[in-house]
Design a protein around this motif. Structure first.
Motif, PDB file in Angstrom:
ATOM      1  N   TRP A  84       1.004  -1.353   0.061  1.00 43.23           N
ATOM      2  CA  TRP A  84      -0.270  -0.016  -0.106  1.00 43.23           C
ATOM      3  C   TRP A  84       0.891   1.448  -0.091  1.00 43.23           C
ATOM      4  O   TRP A  84       0.430   2.431  -0.692  1.00 43.23           O
ATOM      5  CB  TRP A  84      -0.956   0.003   1.259  1.00 43.23           C
ATOM      6  CG  TRP A  84      -2.101  -0.926   0.818  1.00 43.23           C
ATOM      7  CD1 TRP A  84      -2.184  -2.344   1.379  1.00 43.23           C
ATOM      8  CD2 TRP A  84      -3.189  -0.975   0.022  1.00 43.23           C
ATOM      9  NE1 TRP A  84      -3.248  -2.912   1.033  1.00 43.23           N
ATOM     10  CE2 TRP A  84      -4.034  -2.070   0.091  1.00 43.23           C
ATOM     11  CE3 TRP A  84      -3.612   0.248  -0.577  1.00 43.23           C
ATOM     12  CZ2 TRP A  84      -5.223  -2.097  -0.739  1.00 43.23           C
ATOM     13  CZ3 TRP A  84      -5.014   0.134  -1.356  1.00 43.23           C
ATOM     14  CH2 TRP A  84      -5.627  -1.055  -1.370  1.00 43.23           C
ATOM     15  N   LEU A  85       2.082   1.252   0.623  1.00 41.57           N
ATOM     16  CA  LEU A  85       2.791   2.452   0.750  1.00 41.57           C
ATOM     17  C   LEU A  85       3.741   2.524  -0.401  1.00 41.57           C
ATOM     18  O   LEU A  85       3.891   3.815  -0.875  1.00 41.57           O
ATOM     19  CB  LEU A  85       3.540   2.517   2.064  1.00 41.57           C
ATOM     20  CG  LEU A  85       2.880   2.650   3.285  1.00 41.57           C
ATOM     21  CD1 LEU A  85       3.842   2.684   4.342  1.00 41.57           C
ATOM     22  CD2 LEU A  85       2.103   3.847   3.341  1.00 41.57           C
ATOM     23  N   PHE A  86       4.280   1.426  -1.007  1.00 39.94           N
ATOM     24  CA  PHE A  86       5.586   1.581  -1.687  1.00 39.94           C
ATOM     25  C   PHE A  86       5.217   1.201  -3.254  1.00 39.94           C
ATOM     26  O   PHE A  86       6.007   1.213  -4.086  1.00 39.94           O
ATOM     27  CB  PHE A  86       6.510   0.826  -1.121  1.00 39.94           C
ATOM     28  CG  PHE A  86       7.056   1.561   0.022  1.00 39.94           C
ATOM     29  CD1 PHE A  86       7.695   2.861  -0.011  1.00 39.94           C
ATOM     30  CD2 PHE A  86       6.696   0.863   1.272  1.00 39.94           C
ATOM     31  CE1 PHE A  86       7.990   3.392   1.499  1.00 39.94           C
ATOM     32  CE2 PHE A  86       7.250   1.340   2.327  1.00 39.94           C
ATOM     33  CZ  PHE A  86       7.676   2.591   2.546  1.00 39.94           C
ATOM     34  N   GLU A  87       4.109   0.222  -3.362  1.00 33.59           N
ATOM     35  CA  GLU A  87       3.745  -0.019  -4.652  1.00 33.59           C
ATOM     36  C   GLU A  87       2.547   0.522  -5.019  1.00 33.59           C
ATOM     37  O   GLU A  87       2.565   0.914  -6.210  1.00 33.59           O
ATOM     38  CB  GLU A  87       3.620  -1.606  -4.642  1.00 33.59           C
ATOM     39  CG  GLU A  87       4.814  -2.396  -4.229  1.00 33.59           C
ATOM     40  CD  GLU A  87       4.589  -4.034  -3.926  1.00 33.59           C
ATOM     41  OE1 GLU A  87       3.294  -4.483  -4.121  1.00 33.59           O
ATOM     42  OE2 GLU A  87       5.461  -4.675  -3.680  1.00 33.59           O
ATOM     43  N   LYS A  88       1.482   0.664  -4.322  1.00 28.47           N
ATOM     44  CA  LYS A  88       0.147   1.458  -4.654  1.00 28.47           C
ATOM     45  C   LYS A  88       0.349   2.808  -4.557  1.00 28.47           C
ATOM     46  O   LYS A  88      -0.583   3.673  -4.915  1.00 28.47           O
ATOM     47  CB  LYS A  88      -0.981   0.706  -4.028  1.00 28.47           C
ATOM     48  CG  LYS A  88      -1.421  -0.680  -4.666  1.00 28.47           C
ATOM     49  CD  LYS A  88      -2.553  -1.126  -3.928  1.00 28.47           C
ATOM     50  CE  LYS A  88      -2.750  -2.537  -4.512  1.00 28.47           C
ATOM     51  NZ  LYS A  88      -4.000  -3.157  -3.926  1.00 28.47           N
ATOM     52  N   LYS A  89       1.313   3.290  -3.732  1.00 27.93           N
ATOM     53  CA  LYS A  89       1.513   4.496  -3.317  1.00 27.93           C
ATOM     54  C   LYS A  89       0.528   5.285  -2.754  1.00 27.93           C
ATOM     55  O   LYS A  89       0.133   6.652  -3.342  1.00 27.93           O
ATOM     56  CB  LYS A  89       2.331   5.294  -4.595  1.00 27.93           C
ATOM     57  CG  LYS A  89       3.803   4.523  -4.941  1.00 27.93           C
ATOM     58  CD  LYS A  89       4.279   5.268  -5.785  1.00 27.93           C
ATOM     59  CE  LYS A  89       5.444   4.598  -6.475  1.00 27.93           C
ATOM     60  NZ  LYS A  89       6.801   4.888  -5.876  1.00 27.93           N
ATOM     61  N   THR A  90      -0.447   4.698  -1.851  1.00 27.05           N
ATOM     62  CA  THR A  90      -1.493   5.345  -1.430  1.00 27.05           C
ATOM     63  C   THR A  90      -1.591   6.268  -0.296  1.00 27.05           C
ATOM     64  O   THR A  90      -2.331   7.017   0.176  1.00 27.05           O
ATOM     65  CB  THR A  90      -2.727   4.087  -1.285  1.00 27.05           C
ATOM     66  OG1 THR A  90      -2.425   3.500  -0.249  1.00 27.05           O
ATOM     67  CG2 THR A  90      -3.162   3.438  -2.211  1.00 27.05           C
ATOM     68  N   ALA A  91      -0.232   6.280   0.346  1.00 28.23           N
ATOM     69  CA  ALA A  91       0.210   6.991   1.547  1.00 28.23           C
ATOM     70  C   ALA A  91       1.898   7.157   1.312  1.00 28.23           C
ATOM     71  O   ALA A  91       2.546   6.591   0.659  1.00 28.23           O
ATOM     72  CB  ALA A  91      -0.249   6.738   2.752  1.00 28.23           C
ATOM     73  N   GLU A  92       2.110   8.175   2.356  1.00 20.15           N
ATOM     74  CA  GLU A  92       3.565   8.720   2.406  1.00 20.15           C
ATOM     75  C   GLU A  92       4.038   8.642   3.987  1.00 20.15           C
ATOM     76  O   GLU A  92       3.138   8.783   4.633  1.00 20.15           O
ATOM     77  CB  GLU A  92       4.015   9.961   1.704  1.00 20.15           C
ATOM     78  CG  GLU A  92       3.542   9.950   0.194  1.00 20.15           C
ATOM     79  CD  GLU A  92       3.713  11.433  -0.468  1.00 20.15           C
ATOM     80  OE1 GLU A  92       4.965  11.709  -0.348  1.00 20.15           O
ATOM     81  OE2 GLU A  92       2.600  11.986  -0.760  1.00 20.15           O
ATOM     82  N   VAL A  93       5.284   8.369   3.984  1.00 20.86           N
ATOM     83  CA  VAL A  93       5.698   8.426   5.447  1.00 20.86           C
ATOM     84  C   VAL A  93       7.018   9.180   5.201  1.00 20.86           C
ATOM     85  O   VAL A  93       8.006   9.060   4.421  1.00 20.86           O
ATOM     86  CB  VAL A  93       6.039   6.943   5.791  1.00 20.86           C
ATOM     87  CG1 VAL A  93       6.906   6.945   7.091  1.00 20.86           C
ATOM     88  CG2 VAL A  93       4.992   6.001   6.121  1.00 20.86           C
ATOM     89  N   ILE A  94       7.290  10.187   6.318  1.00 15.48           N
ATOM     90  CA  ILE A  94       8.306  10.731   6.415  1.00 15.48           C
ATOM     91  C   ILE A  94       8.789  10.473   7.716  1.00 15.48           C
ATOM     92  O   ILE A  94       8.260  10.208   8.811  1.00 15.48           O
ATOM     93  CB  ILE A  94       8.401  12.256   6.189  1.00 15.48           C
ATOM     94  CG1 ILE A  94       7.287  12.971   7.147  1.00 15.48           C
ATOM     95  CG2 ILE A  94       8.137  12.755   4.915  1.00 15.48           C
ATOM     96  CD1 ILE A  94       7.493  14.640   7.369  1.00 15.48           C
ATOM     97  N   PHE A  95      10.512  10.386   7.921  1.00 15.38           N
ATOM     98  CA  PHE A  95      10.746  10.276   9.150  1.00 15.38           C
ATOM     99  C   PHE A  95      11.777  11.635   9.617  1.00 15.38           C
ATOM    100  O   PHE A  95      12.383  12.075   8.811  1.00 15.38           O
ATOM    101  CB  PHE A  95      12.136   9.053   9.191  1.00 15.38           C
ATOM    102  CG  PHE A  95      11.401   7.641   8.791  1.00 15.38           C
ATOM    103  CD1 PHE A  95      10.898   7.008   9.782  1.00 15.38           C
ATOM    104  CD2 PHE A  95      11.603   7.245   7.579  1.00 15.38           C
ATOM    105  CE1 PHE A  95      10.341   5.793   9.627  1.00 15.38           C
ATOM    106  CE2 PHE A  95      11.081   5.731   7.352  1.00 15.38           C
ATOM    107  CZ  PHE A  95      10.490   5.146   8.324  1.00 15.38           C
TER     108      PHE A  95
END
Length: 164
Positions: A49-60
């Motif tokens: 969901w995050l890295f293939e479909k790219k439905t959301a993003e994360v920052i650290f």
């Protein structure tokens, strides 16, 4: 996307190889919110969901190269504004790093992302009992949307509605 904020604090976008770290922060947040038993997320699911479909993003948020906080966010859309917004699903700073302005720095970074992308707003939910967070958000000028009630359909109820 690495940018210097203050005295060693930088931000970076999560990459696929960070999926274990993303799950770690999700579980830390859930433990803080007394909801760890509700976490069913897996590294495989987050990868999809995050890295293939790219439905959301994360920052650290990193302090001298060590991840001390994270934010998971995605775009929503306001029909009244006629433009996208940024929705913050989760923000978490590790306990030893709280009270030093890192939470504000994360929100500032998200505001910069929202402005750069032309978003009309940045919004999130907060648990009613989490007074330290509520006080923090109010100190930043955030406004509680008390006239709105959140509704949710999940699990079997979602499946039943979809099948009807």
């Amino acid at each position: 996307m690495k940018s210097e904020v203050n005295s060693g604090l930088t931000f970076r976008k999560a990459e696929k190889e960070d999926v274990g770290l993303v799950l770690y922060f999700i579980k830390e947040l859930a433990s803080y919110e007394k909801m760890l038993d509700q976490v069913v997320a897996t590294e495989a699911g987050l990868t999809e969901w995050l890295f293939e479909k790219k439905t959301a993003e994360v920052i650290f948020a990193e302090l001298n190269g060590v991840e001390i906080g994270f934010a998971l966010f995605f775009h929503n859309f306001s029909t009244f504004l006629g433009q996208a917004g940024l929705y913050l699903e989760d923000l978490y700073v590790l306990p030893n790093y709280r009270g030093h302005g890192y939470g504000k720095a994360i929100l500032t970074q998200l505001a910069k992302i929202a402005v750069k992308r032309g978003c009309g707003r940045l919004e999130w939910w907060c648990l009613d009992w989490n007074q330290p967070s509520i006080d923090f958000y109010l100190s930043l000028g955030a406004k509680a949307m008390d006239e709105w009630t959140v509704y949710r359909i999940t699990g079997d109820t979602l499946l039943e509605l979809a099948a009807s």
